[in-house]
Write a protein that holds these residues in place. Structure first.
Motif, PDB file in Angstrom:
ATOM      1  N   ASN A 158      46.826  37.138  -5.772  1.00  0.00           N
ATOM      2  CA  ASN A 158      47.528  38.038  -4.851  1.00  0.00           C
ATOM      3  C   ASN A 158      46.998  37.899  -3.426  1.00  0.00           C
ATOM      4  N   GLY A 159      46.647  36.670  -3.045  1.00  0.00           N
ATOM      5  CA  GLY A 159      46.159  36.422  -1.698  1.00  0.00           C
ATOM      6  C   GLY A 159      44.882  37.191  -1.414  1.00  0.00           C
ATOM      7  N   THR A 160      44.816  37.847  -0.275  1.00  0.00           N
ATOM      8  CA  THR A 160      43.618  38.598   0.094  1.00  0.00           C
ATOM      9  C   THR A 160      43.605  40.008  -0.493  1.00  0.00           C
ATOM     10  N   SER A 161      44.644  40.357  -1.242  1.00  0.00           N
ATOM     11  CA  SER A 161      44.707  41.666  -1.892  1.00  0.00           C
ATOM     12  C   SER A 161      44.184  41.572  -3.322  1.00  0.00           C
ATOM     13  N   CYS A 162      44.040  42.714  -3.937  1.00  0.00           N
ATOM     14  CA  CYS A 162      43.513  42.780  -5.303  1.00  0.00           C
ATOM     15  C   CYS A 162      44.440  42.029  -6.272  1.00  0.00           C
ATOM     16  N   ALA A 163      43.848  41.167  -7.099  1.00  0.00           N
ATOM     17  CA  ALA A 163      44.610  40.407  -8.092  1.00  0.00           C
ATOM     18  C   ALA A 163      44.568  41.138  -9.432  1.00  0.00           C
ATOM     19  N   ALA A 164      45.634  41.011 -10.195  1.00  0.00           N
ATOM     20  CA  ALA A 164      45.649  41.541 -11.557  1.00  0.00           C
ATOM     21  C   ALA A 164      45.032  40.506 -12.491  1.00  0.00           C
TER      22      ALA A 164
END
Length: 198
Positions: A158-164
């Motif tokens: 998810n790029g620089t956001s939190c990944a699942a």
């Protein structure tokens, strides 16, 4: 009151707890339970693991307890290999965790406010790759093993956001923060000395 949990889930989720963090409320496994379900959550501030058990048949109304990580990490499977434990408490402040057919550990709940995890759970993932701390990824691999699964964790980048992060265990969900990489994922060149022959 009695709260039924899967021992494998309690041990797996504890992998995501902080250990000796100054933010003492992260050195816990959060147990949320009512008569029908038990939800276990832990985070060290960089990764997160959640497991739910439906039809838990608990003997309690809605209750939330922060179990200390130090107590949970002492739990070992029983020789009978039953994947079950019972959390018992009168007041939600002190109690025991009993492995069915095995050990019993006493605990005193941590008095603190657990982070609002709903703020970091991604509703969608972009698929944009990011750098992942392998030490954090190892926590998911350890949890996967405790669930008795063999497939590798899947990261929904998810790029620089939190990944699942998902495992083969259907009642598990995880999140993982990437680390900031100023160099990005492009512009790589093999070191010159690797092309000089051996």
């Amino acid at each position: 009151m009695k709260i039924n949990v899967k021992l494998s889930a309690l041990r797996a989720i504890s992998q995501f707890s902080a250990d000796q963090d100054i933010r003492y409320y992260l050195n816990t496994v959060r147990v949320e339970a009512d008569k029908d379900r038990t939800i276990l959550t832990a985070t060290d501030g960089h990764c997160l693991g959640i497991h739910r058990t439906l039809r838990a048949d608990n003997e309690c109304d809605k209750v939330t307890i922060l179990l200390p990580f130090d107590a949970v990490k002492m739990l070992k499977p029983a020789k009978n290999k039953l994947d079950a434990a019972v959390i018992e408490t009168e007041d939600g402040l002190k109690g025991t965790i009993s492995v069915i057919g095995g050990m019993t550990i006493g605990w005193t709940a941590v008095d603190g406010t657990f982070p609002d995890i709903s703020r970091v759970i991604p509703q969608k993932c972009s698929g944009e790759p990011a750098q992942i701390n392998p030490t954090l990824l190892a926590k998911f691999a350890a949890a996967n093993k405790l669930f008795g699964k063999t497939w590798a964790p899947k990261i929904w980048h998810n790029g620089t956001s939190c990944a699942a992060v998902t495992l083969q265990e259907p009642d598990f969900f995880g999140c993982l923060m990437p680390y900031r990489d100023p160099e990005g994922l492009t512009g790589y060149a093999a070191p010159a000395w690797t092309l000089e022959g051996f």
